[in-house]
Each structure stands twice: as structure tokens, then as C-alpha cells.
Design a protein around this motif. Structure first.
Motif, PDB file in Angstrom:
ATOM      1  N   UNK A  49      28.104  40.530  41.206  1.00 50.19           N
ATOM      2  CA  UNK A  49      29.210  40.536  42.173  1.00 50.19           C
ATOM      3  C   UNK A  49      30.558  40.328  41.500  1.00 50.19           C
ATOM      4  N   UNK A  50      30.609  40.463  40.183  1.00 51.79           N
ATOM      5  CA  UNK A  50      31.864  40.219  39.471  1.00 51.79           C
ATOM      6  C   UNK A  50      32.958  41.172  39.931  1.00 51.79           C
ATOM      7  N   UNK A  51      32.636  42.467  39.963  1.00 50.46           N
ATOM      8  CA  UNK A  51      33.645  43.455  40.334  1.00 50.46           C
ATOM      9  C   UNK A  51      34.097  43.253  41.777  1.00 50.46           C
ATOM     10  N   UNK A  52      33.167  42.894  42.655  1.00 56.38           N
ATOM     11  CA  UNK A  52      33.530  42.670  44.064  1.00 56.38           C
ATOM     12  C   UNK A  52      34.580  41.576  44.189  1.00 56.38           C
ATOM     13  N   UNK A  57      40.193  39.491  44.783  1.00 59.61           N
ATOM     14  CA  UNK A  57      41.263  38.605  44.304  1.00 59.61           C
ATOM     15  C   UNK A  57      42.494  39.429  43.945  1.00 59.61           C
ATOM     16  N   UNK A  58      42.278  40.571  43.273  1.00 65.28           N
ATOM     17  CA  UNK A  58      43.414  41.420  42.906  1.00 65.28           C
ATOM     18  C   UNK A  58      44.132  41.949  44.141  1.00 65.28           C
ATOM     19  N   UNK A  59      43.363  42.291  45.195  1.00 63.17           N
ATOM     20  CA  UNK A  59      44.000  42.759  46.435  1.00 63.17           C
ATOM     21  C   UNK A  59      44.820  41.653  47.088  1.00 63.17           C
ATOM     22  N   UNK A  63      49.312  41.367  47.683  1.00 58.45           N
ATOM     23  CA  UNK A  63      50.001  41.250  48.965  1.00 58.45           C
ATOM     24  C   UNK A  63      51.400  40.664  48.772  1.00 58.45           C
ATOM     25  N   UNK A  64      52.330  40.991  49.646  1.00 61.20           N
ATOM     26  CA  UNK A  64      53.697  40.468  49.514  1.00 61.20           C
ATOM     27  C   UNK A  64      53.706  38.934  49.624  1.00 61.20           C
ATOM     28  N   UNK A  87      40.881  37.253  35.598  1.00 56.53           N
ATOM     29  CA  UNK A  87      41.108  38.695  35.588  1.00 56.53           C
ATOM     30  C   UNK A  87      41.604  39.189  36.938  1.00 56.53           C
ATOM     31  N   UNK A  88      41.114  38.597  38.021  1.00 55.18           N
ATOM     32  CA  UNK A  88      41.611  38.982  39.345  1.00 55.18           C
ATOM     33  C   UNK A  88      43.074  38.628  39.535  1.00 55.18           C
ATOM     34  N   UNK A  89      43.504  37.523  38.934  1.00 56.00           N
ATOM     35  CA  UNK A  89      44.911  37.122  39.034  1.00 56.00           C
ATOM     36  C   UNK A  89      45.830  37.950  38.138  1.00 56.00           C
TER      37      UNK A  89
END
Length: 387
Positions: A49-52, A57-59, A63-64, A87-89
Motif C-alpha cells: 500500500x506504499x503507492x496508495x 499524502x501528495x494529493x 491542496x491550497x 516522499x508524500x510530503x
């Protein structure tokens, strides 16, 4: 709650700390600009589930506005979970971040420059192999140039201070690489000269040019085959021994002991070997050439009926002395080059037997290849000398 950078964080509510041993990793929106991370963010909990989670987190980061990230509800967090968050951040901490003191150490390893390399573009296997071999060749070339520079500097220091010259070591290397190589070079040289003269005689007799076997054999032996054959034999026999000797010193930590005592490796090990082989290889080449001519005379006597005294009488007139000097000068260069390469690969040996065997193999193959390349360069540059 406080913003990012604060290490003194209030303890999390007891309800967040409690949970089952295999709590699912959770990423929940606690408000319009607040994200709460809870559960187990570990290697086992996140498997598959790493990519999920990385994309979610990246999405959220995209966001504004600056969202608040609350990590105090985490039950367990290991390097895999911290890397997923990092990595998501976008490989940098959020501006507003709440975490526990024990989380600081996990994320600190990613904040070091170059701690987590960016994903490289994938290359074709052939391109990757060619690139790795090119880099390895470049590293070897740089190390050989550096070793040559140190050797030149140390030779200058040895000339200013003759007490540094290892006369015993030079004498021992002359004996091992020169005197002990005479039997094998004599045998190989005689047989090669015999075979070469036999084949040449068969061709010349068909055209009635029997006497020209002396011209061809003398020129080929004194100019090319004698120095080249001696260098190849010495590279396989003595070059491998030099590499093995220095490699064993690496395995037994004798090189480290020399460094601790402040003794230069080039003064103690490299310079005596280079000097000895550069001095004795021209003599070995002359010995090999003489035996090749002796084998050639024997074949010419059997095939063409040329008397050995006639052979020796005609040889100095048809082969100019420049060919002999050219062969000797090449032998000096071959000897220094073989010893330098042997020492280079010996000094690169790692303290294990596998690296020792690989270093000896690379030393012999590289030395023989480079000797042939240098001989070809000499043949092109001096194509009009002595002919």
C-alpha cells in the motif's frame, strides 16, 4: 498544538495511543486543513500500500493552503513508514507539523543532504553495463595516473636521499623476474623461432628466395617478437606474482602496518619492482631473441640447408642496429608498465581471498593487453626506422 520545528510536543490523548497490535494505518481528514495519521505505519502494515498512501499524502499536500499534519496518533512508526510520509510530503517537512519526540530521529535521517537519493531514470541493461564499465575504466586510469605521479615524486626524493633506495629489494626482484625467467623464455623462444622459420622457409623455397629467411627472421625477432614475447611471458609469470605479493600484504594488514609506521608504499614496494623489471626485461628480451634466432637457424639448416655460420655472417648486414635499439627501448617501457600495473592492482586488493584472485587475473590480462597496444603504437610511429 504547535507548528513544525517544535520538539516539545504535548503527549497524545490516551485514546490515540491505544489500539490493537495490528492496527491499520490511517490517514484521516480531521478538518478542512488538518490531517491526522494514526495506526501502525510499519513495513508489515504498509506492505502493498506504499503507492496508495504516498499518492494520498501528495494529493493532500497539493491542496491550497498549509495543512496541519498530526502524527501524535501513531501507534508504531518505522523507517518504511517514515519514508512513505517523507516522499508524500515532497521530501521536505510540512510547515505545520505535530509529532512526538521519538519521531524526530526517524525523520532526521532523511533531512541529511543526499540521505535519500532521487529515483534515477532507468536505462537499458546494455547502456547500464557499458556505463559501469566506462566508470570502472576511468577510476582505474585515474588511480594509475596518481600512482605514477607518486612514483615520480618518490624517485626524485630517492635520488636526493640514496639511503632510501632499497637495493636489496631491487636485487631480489631482478633475480625473481629476470634470472628465474630465463629457462621458460629460452624454451618458448626456441620453439617459436623454430616454428616461425619453418613456416617462412616453406614459403620462400617455393619462390627461390631461400636466403631472405635471414632478413625476415632477424627483423621480426629483434624488432618485434623478441621484446613482445618476453614481455608477455614476464607479465603472466612475474606480474601475477607481484600482484599476489602485494595483495597478500593487504589481506594480512602489512600495508596498514607500513602506513602506520610512515613508510611509503611506493618507496618500499612499487619503486623497487618498477626499477628491477625495467632493467632486467631488456636483457630477458635479448636472451629470448637469441634463442628464437637459434631455433630459426636450426629450422633453416634443416629446410633450406643454410649453414649456421652463414646465417650469423649475413644477419648483421641485413638487420640494422636501429632495430635492436628499438626493441630494447620498448622492453624498458614494457618492464616498467608491467610492474606498475601489477602494483596498481595489488594495492587495490581488498582484504579477502576473492578480491585477491580477481586482482591477479585483472593484472595479467590488463598488462598483456596494454603491452600489445603499446607495441602496436611503436610499430606505427617507427614504421620507417631501421627498414
Amino acid at each position: 498544538m504547535s507548528d513544525a520545528g517544535a520538539l516539545s510536543i504535548p503527549e497524545p490523548p490516551e485514546a490515540w495511543a491505544a489500539g490493537s497490535p495490528d492496527a491499520e494505518p490511517q490517514l484521516l481528514a480531521a478538518g478542512p486543513q488538518e490531517w491526522r495519521i494514526s495506526g501502525d505505519w510499519t513495513l508489515l502494515a504498509l506492505r502493498g500500500r506504499y503507492d496508495e498512501f504516498r499518492q494520498r499524502i501528495a494529493a493532500a499536500v497539493a491542496e491550497p493552503g498549509e495543512a496541519l499534519w498530526d502524527l501524535r496518533g501513531l501507534r508504531r512508526l518505522d523507517t518504511a513508514g517514515a519514508l512513505t510520509l517523507w516522499q508524500g510530503w515532497g521530501r521536505k517537512p510540512p510547515a505545520r507539523l505535530l509529532w512526538l519526540p521519538e519521531h524526530v530521529t526517524l525523520f532526521a535521517q532523511f533531512m541529511q543532504p543526499g540521505a535519500v537519493p532521487r529515483r534515477r531514470a532507468r536505462l537499458a541493461p546494455g547502456m547500464a553495463l557499458a556505463g559501469s564499465r566506462l566508470l570502472a575504466f576511468a577510476r582505474h586510469a585515474v588511480d594509475i595516473v596518481a600512482l605514477t605521479g607518486r612514483l615520480v615524486l618518490d624517485l626524485g626524493r630517492m635520488l636526493r636521499h640514496p639511503s632510501l633506495i632499497g637495493w636489496r629489494e631491487i636485487s631480489a626482484n631482478v633475480f625473481r623476474t629476470g634470472a628465474q625467467a630465463l629457462p621458460i623464455t629460452a624454451l618458448v623462444g626456441f620453439l617459436v623461432g623454430l616454428t616461425l622459420s619453418y613456416l617462412i622457409s616453406k614459403q620462400l623455397r617455393a619462390y627461390g628466395a631461400d636466403i631472405f629467411v635471414i632478413n625476415i627472421l632477424g627483423l621480426a625477432v629483434l624488432r618485434e617478437l623478441g621484446p613482445l614475447l618476453a614481455a608477455i611471458i614476464v607479465a603472466g609469470r612475474s606480474g601475477s606474482a607481484m600482484t599476489a605479493q602485494i595483495g597478500v600484504m593487504r589481506v594480512t594488514q602489512e600495508l596498514d602496518a607500513l602506513s602506520v609506521m610512515g613508510i611509503s608504499h611506493t618507496v618500499r614496494l612499487v619503486a623497487p619492482k618498477v626499477i628491477a623489471l625495467a632493467l632486467c626485461l631488456p636483457l630477458v628480451a635479448l636472451w629470448t631473441g637469441a634463442l628464437m634466432l637459434l631455433g630459426g637457424m636450426a629450422a633453416a639448416r634443416m629446410q633450406l640447408g643454410i649453414d649456421p655460420l652463414q646465417f650469423l655472417h649475413v644477419l648483421p648486414r641485413v638487420v640494422q642496429p636501429a632495430n635492436l635499439w628499438l626493441g630494447w627501448s620498448k622492453s624498458v617501457l614494457f618492464g616498467g608498465l608491467i610492474a606498475l600495473l601489477a602494483c596498481h592492482f595489488g594495492l587495490r586488493v581488498k582484504p579477502n581471498t576473492e578480491s585477491l584472485g580477481l586482482g591477479v587475473t585483472q593484472s595479467v590480462v590488463t598488462a598483456i593487453t596494454l603491452v600489445i597496444v603499446v607495441d602496436a603504437v611503436f610499430a606505427v610511429l617507427f614504421s620507417n626506422v631501421g627498414i
